[in-house]
Every structure is written in C-alpha cells, then in structure tokens.
Design a protein around this motif. Structure first.
Motif, PDB file in Angstrom:
ATOM      1  N   LEU A  78       0.824  -1.211   0.000  1.00 14.98           N
ATOM      2  CA  LEU A  78       0.000   0.000   0.000  1.00 14.98           C
ATOM      3  C   LEU A  78       0.857   1.260   0.000  1.00 14.98           C
ATOM      4  O   LEU A  78       0.522   2.247  -0.660  1.00 14.98           O
ATOM      5  N   SER A  79       1.961   1.225   0.737  1.00 16.37           N
ATOM      6  CA  SER A  79       2.798   2.421   0.845  1.00 16.37           C
ATOM      7  C   SER A  79       3.621   2.689  -0.407  1.00 16.37           C
ATOM      8  O   SER A  79       4.166   3.785  -0.557  1.00 16.37           O
ATOM      9  N   LEU A  80       3.721   1.714  -1.294  1.00 18.25           N
ATOM     10  CA  LEU A  80       4.535   1.876  -2.504  1.00 18.25           C
ATOM     11  C   LEU A  80       3.696   2.077  -3.755  1.00 18.25           C
ATOM     12  O   LEU A  80       4.238   2.137  -4.866  1.00 18.25           O
ATOM     13  N   ARG A  81       2.382   2.213  -3.608  1.00 18.86           N
ATOM     14  CA  ARG A  81       1.487   2.390  -4.755  1.00 18.86           C
ATOM     15  C   ARG A  81       0.523   3.537  -4.491  1.00 18.86           C
ATOM     16  O   ARG A  81       0.299   3.931  -3.349  1.00 18.86           O
ATOM     17  N   ASP A  82      -0.060   4.031  -5.564  1.00 17.48           N
ATOM     18  CA  ASP A  82      -1.038   5.120  -5.477  1.00 17.48           C
ATOM     19  C   ASP A  82      -2.437   4.514  -5.484  1.00 17.48           C
ATOM     20  O   ASP A  82      -3.074   4.376  -6.530  1.00 17.48           O
ATOM     21  N   PRO A 126      -1.141   2.001  -9.579  1.00 17.60           N
ATOM     22  CA  PRO A 126       0.204   2.126 -10.168  1.00 17.60           C
ATOM     23  C   PRO A 126       1.286   2.187  -9.097  1.00 17.60           C
ATOM     24  O   PRO A 126       1.076   2.707  -7.999  1.00 17.60           O
ATOM     25  N   PHE A 127       2.445   1.666  -9.444  1.00 18.62           N
ATOM     26  CA  PHE A 127       3.588   1.674  -8.529  1.00 18.62           C
ATOM     27  C   PHE A 127       4.219   3.060  -8.528  1.00 18.62           C
ATOM     28  O   PHE A 127       4.542   3.618  -9.581  1.00 18.62           O
ATOM     29  N   THR A 128       4.419   3.629  -7.328  1.00 19.59           N
ATOM     30  CA  THR A 128       4.975   4.977  -7.220  1.00 19.59           C
ATOM     31  C   THR A 128       6.277   5.016  -6.431  1.00 19.59           C
ATOM     32  O   THR A 128       6.829   6.093  -6.205  1.00 19.59           O
ATOM     33  N   GLY A 129       6.772   3.899  -5.952  1.00 22.25           N
ATOM     34  CA  GLY A 129       8.024   3.884  -5.212  1.00 22.25           C
ATOM     35  C   GLY A 129       7.893   4.559  -3.855  1.00 22.25           C
ATOM     36  O   GLY A 129       6.975   4.288  -3.084  1.00 22.25           O
ATOM     37  N   LEU A 130       8.809   5.476  -3.579  1.00 25.08           N
ATOM     38  CA  LEU A 130       8.850   6.160  -2.287  1.00 25.08           C
ATOM     39  C   LEU A 130       8.108   7.494  -2.305  1.00 25.08           C
ATOM     40  O   LEU A 130       8.309   8.321  -1.403  1.00 25.08           O
ATOM     41  N   ASN A 171       4.989   8.157  -1.645  1.00 26.66           N
ATOM     42  CA  ASN A 171       4.131   8.321  -0.477  1.00 26.66           C
ATOM     43  C   ASN A 171       4.936   8.709   0.758  1.00 26.66           C
ATOM     44  O   ASN A 171       4.475   9.503   1.588  1.00 26.66           O
ATOM     45  N   TYR A 172       6.146   8.168   0.875  1.00 22.72           N
ATOM     46  CA  TYR A 172       6.990   8.531   2.015  1.00 22.72           C
ATOM     47  C   TYR A 172       7.448   9.982   1.913  1.00 22.72           C
ATOM     48  O   TYR A 172       7.499  10.700   2.920  1.00 22.72           O
ATOM     49  N   ARG A 173       7.782  10.432   0.713  1.00 23.87           N
ATOM     50  CA  ARG A 173       8.159  11.843   0.531  1.00 23.87           C
ATOM     51  C   ARG A 173       6.977  12.752   0.842  1.00 23.87           C
ATOM     52  O   ARG A 173       7.146  13.836   1.422  1.00 23.87           O
ATOM     53  N   LYS A 174       5.791  12.320   0.452  1.00 18.57           N
ATOM     54  CA  LYS A 174       4.598  13.109   0.747  1.00 18.57           C
ATOM     55  C   LYS A 174       4.369  13.218   2.251  1.00 18.57           C
ATOM     56  O   LYS A 174       3.982  14.279   2.757  1.00 18.57           O
ATOM     57  N   VAL A 175       4.626  12.124   2.971  1.00 20.88           N
ATOM     58  CA  VAL A 175       4.470  12.139   4.433  1.00 20.88           C
ATOM     59  C   VAL A 175       5.494  13.062   5.072  1.00 20.88           C
ATOM     60  O   VAL A 175       5.172  13.867   5.961  1.00 20.88           O
ATOM     61  N   PHE A 176       6.764  12.982   4.626  1.00 19.03           N
ATOM     62  CA  PHE A 176       7.809  13.820   5.211  1.00 19.03           C
ATOM     63  C   PHE A 176       7.584  15.303   4.918  1.00 19.03           C
ATOM     64  O   PHE A 176       7.968  16.162   5.721  1.00 19.03           O
ATOM     65  N   ASP A 177       6.987  15.613   3.779  1.00 20.01           N
ATOM     66  CA  ASP A 177       6.739  17.011   3.419  1.00 20.01           C
ATOM     67  C   ASP A 177       5.460  17.562   4.022  1.00 20.01           C
ATOM     68  O   ASP A 177       5.214  18.768   3.955  1.00 20.01           O
ATOM     69  N   ASP A 178       4.636  16.705   4.588  1.00 19.29           N
ATOM     70  CA  ASP A 178       3.371  17.147   5.172  1.00 19.29           C
ATOM     71  C   ASP A 178       3.645  17.979   6.425  1.00 19.29           C
ATOM     72  O   ASP A 178       4.484  17.611   7.252  1.00 19.29           O
ATOM     73  N   PHE A 230      -4.728   6.027   1.163  1.00 17.75           N
ATOM     74  CA  PHE A 230      -4.260   4.744   1.669  1.00 17.75           C
ATOM     75  C   PHE A 230      -2.738   4.662   1.675  1.00 17.75           C
ATOM     76  O   PHE A 230      -2.138   4.125   2.610  1.00 17.75           O
ATOM     77  N   GLY A 231      -2.098   5.171   0.630  1.00 18.53           N
ATOM     78  CA  GLY A 231      -0.647   5.082   0.529  1.00 18.53           C
ATOM     79  C   GLY A 231       0.080   5.831   1.635  1.00 18.53           C
ATOM     80  O   GLY A 231       0.902   5.247   2.365  1.00 18.53           O
ATOM     81  N   PRO A 232      -0.186   7.130   1.821  1.00 20.78           N
ATOM     82  CA  PRO A 232       0.464   7.840   2.936  1.00 20.78           C
ATOM     83  C   PRO A 232       0.111   7.266   4.304  1.00 20.78           C
ATOM     84  O   PRO A 232       0.961   7.230   5.201  1.00 20.78           O
ATOM     85  N   GLY A 233      -1.128   6.827   4.490  1.00 19.28           N
ATOM     86  CA  GLY A 233      -1.494   6.225   5.767  1.00 19.28           C
ATOM     87  C   GLY A 233      -0.689   4.963   6.049  1.00 19.28           C
ATOM     88  O   GLY A 233      -0.231   4.743   7.181  1.00 19.28           O
TER      89      GLY A 233
END
Length: 327
Positions: free
Chosen positions: A67-71, A83-87, A89-96, A296-299
């Motif tokens: 879930l964390s690696l896809r949109d 679709p596969f988005t890699g990291l 979602n993690y960048r989105k979390v860190f920038d939040d 779902f991905g960022p969560g």
C-alpha cells in the motif's frame, strides 16, 4: 612321565589364534536421523503456528508495504490495479506539515508514559513485596484498569476530564482552582491522554516487576541488613541491579505498546484540537480512514514508520542483551 591335559578351548578360531581385533569405534560426526514419524509430528506441531504467523503477521505487513509503494484510490483498492509509485508516499508524508508535530507528540507521549508507568509500577511492586495484610486484595484491585476494555477506560477518562461536568474540574473547583479545558485546549489535550495511558499501563508494570522481585533471594536483603544497609541502600544495591533483565523487557514491551496506542487518543481527543494530540498512530488512521477521500498510501507509510521504530528498538534490546550475556 605324566602328560598334562588342558580343557578344550571353545573360543572362536580367530580369537584362539590371536587374530582378534577391537571393534572399530563408531564414526563420529554422523547425525542420527530422526524417524520419519518424529519429523512429521514436529512439522504437525509447527504448522498451526507457521500458518498463524503467515496469515496475521507476514501477510498484513506485506500488504501494508505494498500500500505504501502504490497510489491507491478507493477504486484501485477494490480492483487492485494501483500504479507503482516507489517512495513517493513517504516523501509526501515527510513534506506534510503534520509530520513534525506528530513525530514530537509521539516521542513525548511514548517517553513520558514509559517513565511514569515504570516508576509508579516499580514503587508499587516494592510496596506489595512486603507481603502485608490485604496485599493480595489490593494488588488484584490495581489490575482493574488493565483488565477493562480500552474503550471503557477512555470513555471514563473523557467523562472525568469533561470541562463542564467532569469530576476532575469539580474537585478543582472545590479547592478554589478554576476549570481546565482538558480535552478541548491545545495546551492540555496531550497531557490528558498521557495521564489516561499512564493509568492504564501501570498495572502491567506492577505485575511484571513484582514477579521479578519474587525471584530475588531474601537472604541478600538479610545479609545487607546485618551489614547496616538501610532500605534505600538495599534498593539501589540489590533490588534495582537484579531487576535489570526484567526491567529491560518491561520497558521494551511498554515501548512497543505505547508507540501504537490509538484507542485512547482517538476516543478522548481524536488527535485534536488542531492536531495538538496527534501521534503517528492516529495520523495513520486519519489518513487512511478519517477522510472522505482516503489516502491509503500515505497512511500505510506512516504505519510503516511505526513498525520500523519498534523494530529498531527491538534490535537494540537484543544487542544489549547479548553484550550483557557475553560480559
């Protein structure tokens, strides 16, 4: 001349002829193979545990990582074509902008709860270790907060800390102190959930530390008393050092539990007001299920951060235990 006769020799011919040799010793290093029935029995006992770990631990962790690696959206979550988005979602979390406050609240919530739960639990364990009258009854009563469902405990604390009709503010008013907005003030919301979680976690520390105290020989205290050591000296020289292994596992379990506390915070404050009591656990739920358009991905990414934190502390504990065992 008298001829001597010998009794007949009934030994084997090779022994009579001196050709007997010692039997070769059994070959070393050969592993004895278990009977097939024993191997199947061992696998039969391991199968339920392996299946349980795979279904309820390995697969959920894999799904959360996926879930964390896809949109994922609601549609793709059902159809499975995200679709596969890699990291990303993690960048989105860190920038939040919520990341920094949530990290700070998680650290404060975990550290303060661990310190007070352990300190109060240890003090109560030492107190009940004296085995006075009604000790067992009082010890059982202290287990009530731990045995209650979390929704009951959180709802009780919400009622007690209510700004208008709570018993805490009524008590403060009786002694001449003005009301405190425990649950609706950004300055007090985190303190409120910390107090409730400490109250819930103290019985666990009490039980584990009390069992550790029971394993300390009473002769050590008697010898220290004969040497003139007072109660504080006996505590710091005998009780506290010998409780280190039990204290380590107590703090580790308390850390893992406190990192993932969700029920208490969500029922009492829902992470508010203004994210003043938001932790990674509540933020992860809010991202995944608390909005009309769930992320779902960022969560899942926030949830994985909690898993990594618990794993790191667990590895640190194992490393420290190995060093202590070698030393």
């Amino acid at each position: 001349m008298k001829q001597t006769t010998h009794p007949p020799d009934h030994r084997p011919a090779d022994v009579r002829n001196g050709a007997a040799h010692a039997a070769p010793p059994p070959a070393r290093g050969r592993r004895r193979r278990r009977p097939p029935s024993t191997q199947w029995a061992a696998w039969g006992f391991l199968a339920p545990v392996t299946l349980y770990l795979a279904l309820f631990y390995a697969y959920p962790l894999y799904r959360n990582l996926d879930l964390s690696l896809r949109d994922y959206t609601v549609r793709s979550f059902v159809q499975g074509d995200a679709p596969f988005t890699g990291l990303a979602n993690y960048r989105k979390v860190f920038d939040d902008p919520t990341f920094a406050p949530a990290l700070l609240h998680t650290a404060l919530f975990t550290a303060v709860c661990l310190v007070f739960q352990y300190a109060i639990g240890l003090a109560l364990a030492v107190f009940f270790n004296q085995n006075f009258r009604l000790s067992a009854t009082l010890r059982a009563l202290f287990l009530v907060p731990w045995l209650l469902p979390l929704i009951v405990s959180a709802s009780t604390w919400s009622w007690m800390l209510n700004s208008e009709s709570g018993v805490v503010n009524a008590t403060l008013h009786a002694v001449g102190i003005g009301p405190v907005n425990w649950l609706t003030s950004p300055s007090w919301s985190l303190t409120s959930v910390i107090i409730a979680n400490i109250w819930i976690g103290v019985p666990f520390n009490l039980v584990v530390l009390y069992s550790g105290l029971q394993s300390i020989p009473a002769g050590l205290y008697e010898a220290a008393a004969l040497d003139g050591a007072g109660s504080w000296r006996r505590f710091w020289s005998i009780t506290f050092p010998l409780l280190r292994p039990v204290s380590a596992i107590t703090l580790l379990l308390g850390l893992v539990y406190t990192l993932k506390v969700f029920d208490i915070i969500w029922i009492m404050t829902k992470g508010g007001p203004a994210d003043s009591s938001t932790t990674f656990a509540t933020w992860s739920y809010q991202l995944g299920f608390g909005n009309l358009l769930p992320a779902f991905g960022p969560g899942a990414a926030v949830g994985n951060l909690l898993v990594v934190a618990a794993l790191v502390f667990g590895l640190v504990y194992v490393r420290v235990q190995r060093k202590q065992a070698l030393s």
